[in-house]
Design an enzyme around this catalytic site. Structure first.
Site, PDB file in Angstrom:
ATOM      1  N   TYR A 294     -12.026   1.507   1.721  1.00 55.89           N
ATOM      2  CA  TYR A 294     -11.530   2.366   2.797  1.00 55.89           C
ATOM      3  C   TYR A 294     -12.737   3.007   3.473  1.00 55.89           C
ATOM      4  O   TYR A 294     -13.517   3.717   2.825  1.00 55.89           O
ATOM      5  CB  TYR A 294     -10.599   3.425   2.219  1.00 55.89           C
TER       6      TYR A 294
ATOM      7  N   THR B 145      -7.083   9.793  -3.707  1.00 55.54           N
ATOM      8  CA  THR B 145      -8.222  10.623  -4.092  1.00 55.54           C
ATOM      9  C   THR B 145      -7.817  11.960  -4.691  1.00 55.54           C
ATOM     10  O   THR B 145      -8.597  12.568  -5.417  1.00 55.54           O
ATOM     11  CB  THR B 145      -9.136  10.864  -2.883  1.00 55.54           C
TER      12      THR B 145
ATOM     13  N   HIS C 254       0.848  -1.196   0.000  1.00 52.56           N
ATOM     14  CA  HIS C 254       0.000   0.000   0.000  1.00 52.56           C
ATOM     15  C   HIS C 254       0.880   1.242   0.000  1.00 52.56           C
ATOM     16  O   HIS C 254       1.428   1.639   1.028  1.00 52.56           O
ATOM     17  CB  HIS C 254      -0.930   0.031   1.214  1.00 52.56           C
ATOM     18  N   CYS C 255       1.032   1.834  -1.154  1.00 53.35           N
ATOM     19  CA  CYS C 255       1.735   3.112  -1.278  1.00 53.35           C
ATOM     20  C   CYS C 255       1.069   3.891  -2.414  1.00 53.35           C
ATOM     21  O   CYS C 255       0.185   3.386  -3.108  1.00 53.35           O
ATOM     22  CB  CYS C 255       3.226   2.909  -1.525  1.00 53.35           C
ATOM     23  N   HIS C 256       1.500   5.133  -2.596  1.00 52.16           N
ATOM     24  CA  HIS C 256       0.890   6.004  -3.591  1.00 52.16           C
ATOM     25  C   HIS C 256       1.966   6.705  -4.406  1.00 52.16           C
ATOM     26  O   HIS C 256       3.147   6.749  -4.003  1.00 52.16           O
ATOM     27  CB  HIS C 256       0.036   7.083  -2.916  1.00 52.16           C
TER      28      HIS C 256
ATOM     29  N   ARG D 249     -10.230   0.730  -6.210  1.00 56.23           N
ATOM     30  CA  ARG D 249     -10.418   1.231  -4.855  1.00 56.23           C
ATOM     31  C   ARG D 249     -11.661   2.114  -4.772  1.00 56.23           C
ATOM     32  O   ARG D 249     -11.894   2.960  -5.636  1.00 56.23           O
ATOM     33  CB  ARG D 249      -9.202   2.057  -4.423  1.00 56.23           C
TER      34      ARG D 249
ATOM     35  N   ASP E 288       2.081   3.066   3.235  1.00 52.09           N
ATOM     36  CA  ASP E 288       1.210   4.219   2.977  1.00 52.09           C
ATOM     37  C   ASP E 288       2.015   5.453   2.579  1.00 52.09           C
ATOM     38  O   ASP E 288       1.507   6.574   2.631  1.00 52.09           O
ATOM     39  CB  ASP E 288       0.300   4.547   4.167  1.00 52.09           C
TER      40      ASP E 288
ATOM     41  N   ARG F 111     -14.627  12.636   4.879  1.00 50.87           N
ATOM     42  CA  ARG F 111     -13.848  13.871   4.858  1.00 50.87           C
ATOM     43  C   ARG F 111     -12.891  13.933   3.668  1.00 50.87           C
ATOM     44  O   ARG F 111     -12.296  14.972   3.401  1.00 50.87           O
ATOM     45  CB  ARG F 111     -13.078  14.024   6.164  1.00 50.87           C
TER      46      ARG F 111
END
Length: 306
Positions: free
Chosen positions: A159, A79, A33-35, A126, A258, A132
């Site tokens: 999520y 996002t 899990h990374c971006h 995803r 992350d 929020r």
């Protein structure tokens, strides 16, 4: 509207001057899990985003891999890029077979588009239900996307926050595709790992045969210690939650950094020190091998998905 170059006020930049890794990863370790963010000059952020991160592109991720000893990555669409997956797909092309991707997609996605990005390394979609961070997700869209990805053997990454699960779990359970849950469903660590709320989450995991990422202690902690200033044992209040997940579902747990840790305000973890969390939640070599190698390799690099 916030300019592309203007990071959201109060949010911290990822650590570039890292220390020495607090734990040696096993050969073949996967950061599941990374971006990647931008760079915004090349891959602009979504005009409808709710936050603006700093740049964290594929070259930065490559440097992180080398420093930590990570062999493979699963890059998850964030996002801030909306449903424009261009930065993620570009990173998959760059890393080749050592990376997989989880994109954002809607009901308008075509089988031809799915086929093309499958060949580039995408294995999941995803959906973010954290209010929020995103607008509300229409439930009917999940079913339509599930119907399109099922034959590819893809999964949904979900999520959400614990208070929203009761209203979501019926829909999730009926999708008919594998489920992967981000960050243990974001438990409230103040309530304890034996709380009814977390037990209810684990019953949902068992009922749906879902996978769980035991990631993001830096987001969940209330008391630390933080992965900063040379600290080797970190996020002690989150450890019991991850230990319980690993004990109950040893073949369906995943770990990820992350990186680059978007929208953090309290502190920014040094990723090298963040590795110290792993032997706390998976003390044995067998647990570490399953969490970091066997499980993610099966889910993302196997030709079939359970």
């Amino acid at each position: 509207m916030t300019e592309q170059s203007e990071k959201t006020a109060g949010w911290l930049d990822w650590v570039k001057d890292r220390g020495e890794p607090a734990f040696s990863l096993p050969d073949g370790a996967v950061d599941a899990h990374c971006h990647v963010f931008g760079p915004a000059a090349e891959f602009p952020f979504s005009p409808t985003r709710k936050y603006t991160p700093c740049d964290a592109g594929k070259a930065d991720l490559r440097e992180l891999r080398g420093h930590l000893g990570v062999s493979r990555n699963v890059i998850v669409q964030a996002t801030c890029h909306g449903r424009d997956n261009a930065a993620l797909l570009d990173a998959l092309d760059y890393f080749g077979d050592t990376a997989r991707g989880v994109v954002s997609a809607g009901a308008d996605v075509t089988i031809e588009q799915l086929t093309a990005i499958h060949e580039r390394g995408v294995r999941g979609v995803r959906f973010n239900f954290v209010k929020r961070l995103v607008q509300s997700q229409p439930f009917e869209e999940l079913a339509l996307v599930a119907d399109k990805i099922r034959d590819f053997g893809w999964h949904f990454v979900l999520y959400f926050e614990p208070e929203d699960l009761p209203g979501l779990e019926g829909t999730f359970a009926g999708l008919g595709v594998p489920l992967v849950i981000d960050h243990m469903g974001r438990p409230d660590v103040r309530k304890g790992a034996d709380s009814e709320e977390f037990s209810s989450f684990l019953r949902f995991v068992e009922r749906t045969n879902a996978w769980v990422k035991v990631s993001c202690p830096e987001r969940l902690t209330e008391a630390g210690p933080y992965a900063v200033d040379g600290q080797r044992e970190v996020y002690a209040d989150v450890v019991p939650f991850a230990r319980r997940v690993i004990a109950e579902f040893p073949e369906r747990t995943l770990w990820g950094t992350d990186w680059p840790h978007p929208n953090l305000r309290s502190h920014m973890p040094d990723d090298a020190l963040l590795l110290g969390y792993i032997p706390q939640i998976a003390p044995t070599a067998a647990e570490q091998q399953a969490l970091l190698v066997t499980n993610p390799m099966f889910l993302y690099w196997s030709s079939t998905v359970a």
